[in-house]
Design an enzyme around this catalytic site. Structure first.
Site, PDB file in Angstrom:
ATOM      1  N   GLU A  61       0.837 -16.139  29.274  1.00 15.16           N
ATOM      2  CA  GLU A  61      -0.758 -16.300  29.137  1.00 15.16           C
ATOM      3  C   GLU A  61      -1.592 -15.257  30.017  1.00 15.16           C
ATOM      4  OE1 GLU A  61      -4.682 -19.534  29.283  1.00 15.16           O
ATOM      5  OE2 GLU A  61      -2.514 -20.243  29.620  1.00 15.16           O
ATOM      6  N   GLY A  81      -8.345 -18.501  27.442  1.00 12.89           N
ATOM      7  CA  GLY A  81      -7.013 -18.898  26.499  1.00 12.89           C
ATOM      8  C   GLY A  81      -7.433 -20.283  26.088  1.00 12.89           C
ATOM      9  N   HIS A  88      11.396 -21.927  24.318  1.00  9.34           N
ATOM     10  CA  HIS A  88      12.305 -21.148  25.025  1.00  9.34           C
ATOM     11  C   HIS A  88      13.769 -21.010  24.594  1.00  9.34           C
ATOM     12  CE1 HIS A  88       9.117 -21.570  27.930  1.00  9.34           C
ATOM     13  NE2 HIS A  88       8.978 -22.810  27.932  1.00  9.34           N
ATOM     14  N   SER A  91      18.206 -19.096  28.745  1.00 13.07           N
ATOM     15  CA  SER A  91      17.805 -19.372  29.992  1.00 13.07           C
ATOM     16  C   SER A  91      18.180 -17.882  30.802  1.00 13.07           C
ATOM     17  CB  SER A  91      18.529 -20.529  30.788  1.00 13.07           C
ATOM     18  OG  SER A  91      20.019 -20.259  30.798  1.00 13.07           O
ATOM     19  N   HIS A 105      -3.584 -11.486  14.940  1.00 17.71           N
ATOM     20  CA  HIS A 105      -5.136 -11.732  14.485  1.00 17.71           C
ATOM     21  C   HIS A 105      -6.126 -11.145  15.648  1.00 17.71           C
ATOM     22  CE1 HIS A 105      -8.708 -13.116  12.339  1.00 17.71           C
ATOM     23  NE2 HIS A 105      -8.992 -13.723  13.693  1.00 17.71           N
TER      24      HIS A 105
END
Length: 139
Positions: A61, A81, A88, A91, A105
């Site tokens: 983010e 946001g 995920h 790891s 977009h």
């Protein structure tokens, strides 16, 4: 704004924020993408010693939102946001992860970003989709 100015701006806007707490550093900017890196240490681990998914989402983010900020007319708009989803894949317990945000977009009001988080060997760690919105500033 030049690439150098964007990277310099990223240092200023990250001061005293979650990005500074997580040691997120913006490293590369292109015509339609932005890259940041974050060290994987115990500070961002979950209890079993691997990168916490929430830290990955915070990295995603951060890079997607700053990308919207620098690629839009921020004299007239501010960016928020509004939706994020993450898968995920793998790891990691040490080293660095790199988040590259690229446009899917680029609308006047909403922007959709794909953020790929990879390790130092370019293995995919997480795949994130972020939607941001540009809201007019009150004058």
């Amino acid at each position: 704004m030049t690439k150098e100015e964007i990277l310099e701006l990223s240092k200023k806007v990250c001061k005293n924020t979650l990005m500074e707490t997580l040691d997120i550093e913006f490293t590369e900017v292109g015509e339609d993408y932005l890259v940041a890196k974050m060290p994987v240490t115990s500070k961002v681990h979950q209890p079993d010693g691997v990168l916490h998914g929430g830290a990955s989402v915070a990295l995603a983010e951060s890079v997607g939102s700053l990308a919207s900020y620098v690629f839009l007319n921020t004299e007239e708009f501010f960016v928020r946001g509004i939706e994020i989803s993450a898968n995920h894949i793998k790891s990691i317990s040490e080293g660095y992860v790199f988040a590259k945000a690229t446009y899917i977009h680029k609308g006047r009001t909403t922007q959709l970003w794909e953020i790929k988080i990879t390790d130092e060997d370019d293995n995919l760690i997480s795949l994130v989709k972020l939607t941001t919105i540009a809201l007019p500033k009150n004058k």
